[in-house]
Write an enzyme that holds these catalytic residues in place. Structure first.
Site, PDB file in Angstrom:
ATOM      1  N   GLU A 162       0.815  -1.218   0.000  1.00  0.00           N
ATOM      2  CA  GLU A 162       0.000   0.000   0.000  1.00  0.00           C
ATOM      3  C   GLU A 162       0.850   1.270   0.000  1.00  0.00           C
ATOM      4  OE1 GLU A 162      -0.874  -2.685   1.708  1.00  0.00           O
ATOM      5  OE2 GLU A 162      -2.893  -3.119   0.970  1.00  0.00           O
TER       6      GLU A 162
ATOM      7  N   HIS B 264     -11.594  -4.680   8.468  1.00  0.00           N
ATOM      8  CA  HIS B 264     -12.193  -4.522   7.139  1.00  0.00           C
ATOM      9  C   HIS B 264     -13.413  -3.619   7.224  1.00  0.00           C
ATOM     10  CE1 HIS B 264      -9.825  -8.188   6.547  1.00  0.00           C
ATOM     11  NE2 HIS B 264      -9.831  -7.901   5.265  1.00  0.00           N
TER      12      HIS B 264
END
Lengths: 668, 424
Positions: free
Chosen positions: A404, A471
């Site tokens: 990321e 999440h």
């Protein structure tokens, strides 16, 4: 003292006397300048810090001399020599050291923490090697457009221990990018010797782990450096991928002006002093009969005068005006708003509107491309990129490694190189590893280096899918806290596409927050115009008018507000709902106007409450709309904890219509 | 049970008050409604009646001290008789009339148990405070429907809409005899009085707000004078006060204001609002025996006859001079007359009483030689009662033509109207 000899053999053997003199001059300029700056610093005439690279001149001048003039360099605070050889002037350097208004960073960062992108040097920041992913991104843009530009990502050996460096090299290797990684191993990371930094005998040994070639060279031999850099750059330029060069060298002084470097023992120092890069270069030039000692002495005199005069001149230049403190935080958009008649429509759900927007944006502008994990062949974890890999291919819908930080930083570099990158975070929870690149690089580029960074970081946010604490986050408050980035959070298909188009066409980094519970929510399906159109960033919307109380909300909570309003209406309480749509910049006006009308404010957010967007809105209304309030402002938010998995816990965590109704009824 | 008496809010714009004099000492037994101290605020000097019965345990402020509205003034040990009727013993039962200007600190649990709660006892939200100030609402008269009887925005809005602003007069009209300042030849200095300060602030504010222009006309009062001398004696006998020029001028002004409503307006440049008032609330400047100036308001003055006006002007002036007025008597004017003629002026340029857009100054009426043109065109000199009428007006709101048309309309009415019916 016997100086170790150097001779030129490869590419350096082809260089003319003038080119060699130029290289020598830049090395000498660096040494005399840094020597002068160090003296001024120690004499109290210079604030901030000085990071002398004296002893490493051959690395710096050699790297720049081995590169093509159009190539881009991403380095560190100890790379002034590269900047000088790339064409950055003494005046620019001096202005930056004194924090002057006309300096490359306009006084926003000091000493050697600057870059001049137009001259091929990326912005220097303190966290290292944060410019490496940016250089990777520039190389990616070069690969896409076939510009032939090679990026050089340089750092010291200490910075190679970071994940940022690993992600950069790994990504470059996987994508076969035109980039050269150089590591100036000057024996110490600040005070830590090599054996406390890495487990392999050499930094270069790590290249095997990435599957790229590597060299270990004498960083104090100017000819060897030029040859190695040149050869690696040409390999990269010819499509043969990245390589790693370890330049073994030695820092004559400490990490910075304040550091006496007592951790270096005499034996080591003696070894390296015999290999002083300037003395070796002078000897070689004398031996070849190209120049005489008189040339060197005269140049020293000239440079010392020029450096002294330039520093004196810079000291008297204008300081930045504190009135402009907030200027340049965002680049101003110069292109017109994209509009169409919106006559041609198709019923879409939220994710279809996003996919449609991505498709039309890529079709419309070949500079738009996407990066992310599993977005290509697999079409994304939520299928947001459905059909796009087939249509645009692997160079525009790029599957990345799990990096990321790496690919978000690469987006910065690609944006600087003229692309409009869209990064997909598989879940916005994974923004944490990317935050360094978002805040250190993306958010500060325009402010500190005057270069716009048009990029979008999009991905699913929000809870409600039984996905647990990793999440499910709503990251708006986390992101909004950092100046220099915009944050949008659409609540319906029309806004989703319109804001996406606006985000991609905005010259600034835009964090585009999708709510995963909305992706396929059937009751928010609506007609979405085909063809590009924009919803203006920074403009909220009244989604329902009312007179008794205002609910300010966004994203997934808009439908909760609507449900609450319906039930409250039945009890005679008229609710106005403001969907702010954009978190940064916040549409204060629409909120204040609504509060003026209703005198009661409820802020509804899915993000946790402490130090959050709801707190900010509450504070703003208390400051600017105080005289219109008839009750204390209420916030309806989850408890201040992490998002739990157990359905019973998660359901209790997410604000419900029931909680909103209760909170509003307690007003009055 | 310990009770605290706090500084009352005497009018919605009042934010603080000065303690003039304590009327009780520590240890005194005080009954509910007994006067306990005298206070002075921006517009009103008054006695504060005790909201409780009990023994004074401490005085919390010094005489001469200025404190904010709501500040604690005095501590009593005794019944909370002001808020809970059920706790009273039979011999303490007294009148049911509502205390008007007292502020009672009511504890929360008592508020909840009390069926009727005085609104001003409770916290006011920002928007309620703003609306009350903007619309000149006496919060005492607004019924709160919010939690614990709190006044909500809706309450105040419906109150404004219904315009049910009926004024309750204070149960007792406390009069404050002012000591005349002794004129001294020695130089001296001292604090500016509250009233003086208020006047000073208003004057400067007005000058900074409006674009002042003064215009004047000469009026032949012979028509009025004939009538006035005819009814002078009988009027005084009948009414107990003299018939002056002022009621005539006031009536003529009221008629002229109907013709030129822009002169009866308010002009707010900042808010971009020009409001035309439906009523004519005539302000009359009253000199308080050289110790200050107040503007008394004749609300809905256009509903009065000449006699009614004369009486109202006389009553209002007396009330103001005696200090026995309430806020309602000194607020809300839409146009003001300053009667400078009574001090023998020739021409005056008064400062506009905000938020009016004009102020009329009446000047002295004297016998003066005047050239009269006969119907056949021959001139002769006659002795007539004449005087000036001057108008200071706000050039932001209208222009010179309006000012003069308005002034001439007053003049024309004074010179030609047949007022005789009004006095018979």
């Amino acid at each position: 003292m016997q100086i170790e000899k150097i001779t030129r053999q490869g590419y350096s053997a082809t260089l003319s006397k003038e080119v060699l003199w130029d290289i020598y001059k830049s090395m000498k300029t660096q040494r005399l300048l840094e020597d002068r700056l160090l003296k001024m610093y120690k004499g109290g005439q210079l604030s901030g810090a000085v990071y002398p690279g004296i002893g490493q001149e051959a690395c710096m001048a050699g790297i720049a001399a081995g590169m093509d003039s159009k190539d881009i360099f991403g380095g560190t605070h100890r790379d002034l020599g590269v900047q000088i050889k790339k064409g950055v002037t003494l005046r620019e350097i001096a202005l930056n050291f004194f924090g002057k208004n006309d300096g490359p960073s306009k006084g926003r960062d000091g000493n050697s923490h600057f870059g001049v992108v137009d001259k091929g040097t990326l912005m220097v920041v303190s966290p290292l090697p944060d410019s490496a992913p940016v250089a990777v991104g520039w190389a990616l843009a070069s690969q896409q457009s076939g510009s032939g530009v090679v990026a050089v990502a340089n750092c010291g050996e200490g910075a190679t221990a970071t994940g940022t460096w690993h992600e950069s090299v790994n990504m470059a290797a996987v994508l076969n990018l035109p980039i050269v990684f150089t590591v100036q191993n000057n024996q110490f990371a600040y005070s830590s010797p090599n054996d406390t930094e890495f487990g392999t005998p050499n930094v270069a040994d790590r290249a095997a782990g990435y599957g790229i070639p590597a060299k270990i060279i004498d960083g104090n031999d100017i000819y060897e450096v030029i040859d190695a850099i040149h050869d690696s750059c040409e390999e990269a330029r010819n499509g043969n991928g990245p390589s790693l060069i370890e330049l073994v060298t030695f820092r004559h002084y400490g990490h910075a002006g304040h550091d006496p470097a007592e951790y270096v023992n005499d034996e080591v120092r003696d070894f390296w002093m015999k290999r002083d890069p300037i003395a070796r270069f002078e000897n070689a030039l004398l031996e070849e009969g190209l120049f005489t000692t008189e040339h060197f002495v005269n140049l020293t005199d000239e440079l010392e005068t020029e450096i002294k005069d330039t520093l004196e001149w810079a000291k008297n230049q204008d300081d930045p005006d504190p009135k402009n403190e907030e200027a340049d935080i965002f680049a101003l958009r110069t292109t017109p708003k994209i509009e169409n008649s919106e006559d041609n429509k198709k019923t879409m759900n939220y994710i279809e509107a996003i996919t449609n927007g991505l498709d039309e944006l890529m079709e419309n502008d070949e500079n738009v491309f996407m990066m992310g994990e599993d977005i290509g062949v697999f079409e994304g974890a939520f299928k947001a990129t459905k059909g796009l890999f087939d249509k645009y291919g692997p160079f525009r819908v790029i599957d990345t490694s799990i990096s990321e930080g790496g690919f978000t930083g690469a987006a910065v570099g690609a944006a600087l190189a003229g692309k409009k990158p869209i990064v997909e975070l598989q879940f916005y929870d994974f923004v944490y590893p990317a935050l360094d690149q978002i805040t250190t690089e993306a958010a500060k580029y325009h402010w500190k280096a005057g270069k716009a960074v048009p990029m979008v970081v999009r991905g699913p946010t929000g809870a409600g899918t039984r996905s647990g604490p990793f999440h499910s986050i709503s990251p708006e408050s986390l992101l909004a806290h950092h100046p220099g980035i915009k944050v949008v959070a659409p609540s319906n298909p029309y806004d989703a596409k319109g804001l996406l188009v606006a985000a991609v066409n905005d010259p600034n980094p835009v964090m585009y927050l999708e709510h995963k519970k909305l992706y396929r929510k059937p009751d928010i399906k609506m007609d979405v115009p085909l063809g590009l159109y924009e919803v203006e960033i920074g403009k909220g919307k009244i989604v329902k008018e009312g007179s008794d109380v205002t609910i300010v909300t966004w994203s997934g909570m808009v439908s909760v507000a609507e449900q609450s309003a319906q039930e409250l209406e039945e009890e005679g309480i008229s609710v106005e709902i403001v969907d702010i749509r954009t978190i940064v910049p916040l549409d204060e006006e629409i909120i204040l106007q609504s509060v003026e009308k209703t005198s009661n404010l409820c802020i509804l957010q899915e993000d946790v409450p402490f130090s959050s967007v709801a707190s900010e809105i509450s504070s703003m209304v208390a400051e600017k709309g105080f005289w219109n309030l008839d009750n204390p402002i209420v916030k309806v938010t989850p408890p201040n904890t992490h998002i739990p998995f157990a359905p019973v816990l998660e359901d209790a965590f997410i604000p419900s219509a029931e909680k909103v109704i209760k909170a509003i009824k307690e007003l009055q | 049970m310990s009770q605290i008496v706090t500084m009352p809010q005497l009018g919605e714009t009042v934010t603080e008050g000065t303690i003039l004099r304590w009327l009780v000492q520590v240890g005194d037994e005080v009954k509910e409604d007994d006067p306990i101290l005298e206070i002075s605020t921006d517009k009103v000097d008054t006695e504060v009646p005790s909201p409780f019965t009990g023994q004074v345990t401490s005085l919390l402020v010094e005489e001469g001290e200025t404190v904010e509205v709501g500040a604690s003034l005095l501590e009593l040990d005794g019944d909370s008789s002001g808020s809970s009727v059920s706790e009273k013993t039979s011999d303490e039962v007294e009148t049911v009339s509502e205390p008007v200007k007292e502020v009672v600190e009511v504890e929360v649990e008592e508020v909840k148990s009390s069926p009727v709660v005085k609104s001003t006892n409770l916290k006011l939200s920002p928007v309620v405070r703003k609306l009350a100030t903007e619309n000149n609402v006496d919060l005492e008269q607004v019924t709160g429907t919010g939690s614990g009887g709190r006044i909500t925005r809706k309450d105040i809005e419906s109150f404004i809409t219904s315009e049910s602003q009926t004024v309750q007069k204070p149960k007792e009209a406390p009069s404050q005899q002012k000591e005349k300042q002794v004129q001294s030849a020695e130089p001296s200095s001292g604090e500016i009085s509250r009233l003086r300060r208020r006047i000073a602030e208003n004057m400067v504010m007005s000058k900074q707000t409006s674009a002042h222009v003064m215009t004047s006309v000469e009026v032949d009062y012979e028509n009025v004078e004939i009538l006035r001398s005819k009814h002078k004696k009988s009027f005084k006998e009948e009414n107990g006060f003299s018939l002056t020029y002022l009621p005539f001028i006031s009536l003529a002004t009221i008629y002229a204001l109907r013709e030129y409503p822009v002169v009866n307006s308010s002009f707010d440049l900042d808010k971009n609002i020009h409001s035309f008032h439906s009523n004519i609330n005539l302000g009359i400047a009253v000199d308080l025996n050289q110790e200050g100036l107040l503007v008394g308001t004749l609300r809905e003055a256009d509903s009065f006859s000449l006699k009614g006006l004369a009486r109202k002007i006389s009553d209002t002036s007396s009330k103001l001079r005696e200090g026995s007025y309430d806020l309602h008597d000194v607020s809300g004017s839409t146009f003001t007359i300053s009667n400078n003629g009574s001090f023998n002026s020739f021409l005056t340029s008064p400062i506009i009483n905000q938020p009016n857009v004009a102020i009329l100054s009446t000047e002295s009426v004297k016998k003066r030689p005047v050239v009269i043109e006969a119907q056949d065109g021959t001139d002769s000199i006659a002795i007539r009662h004449t005087g000036m009428l001057s108008l200071t007006w706000d050039h932001r709101a209208f222009d010179g033509s309006v000012a003069l048309l308005f002034l001439n309309s007053i003049r024309e009415k004074l010179e030609n109207s047949d007022w005789s019916q009004e006095l018979n």
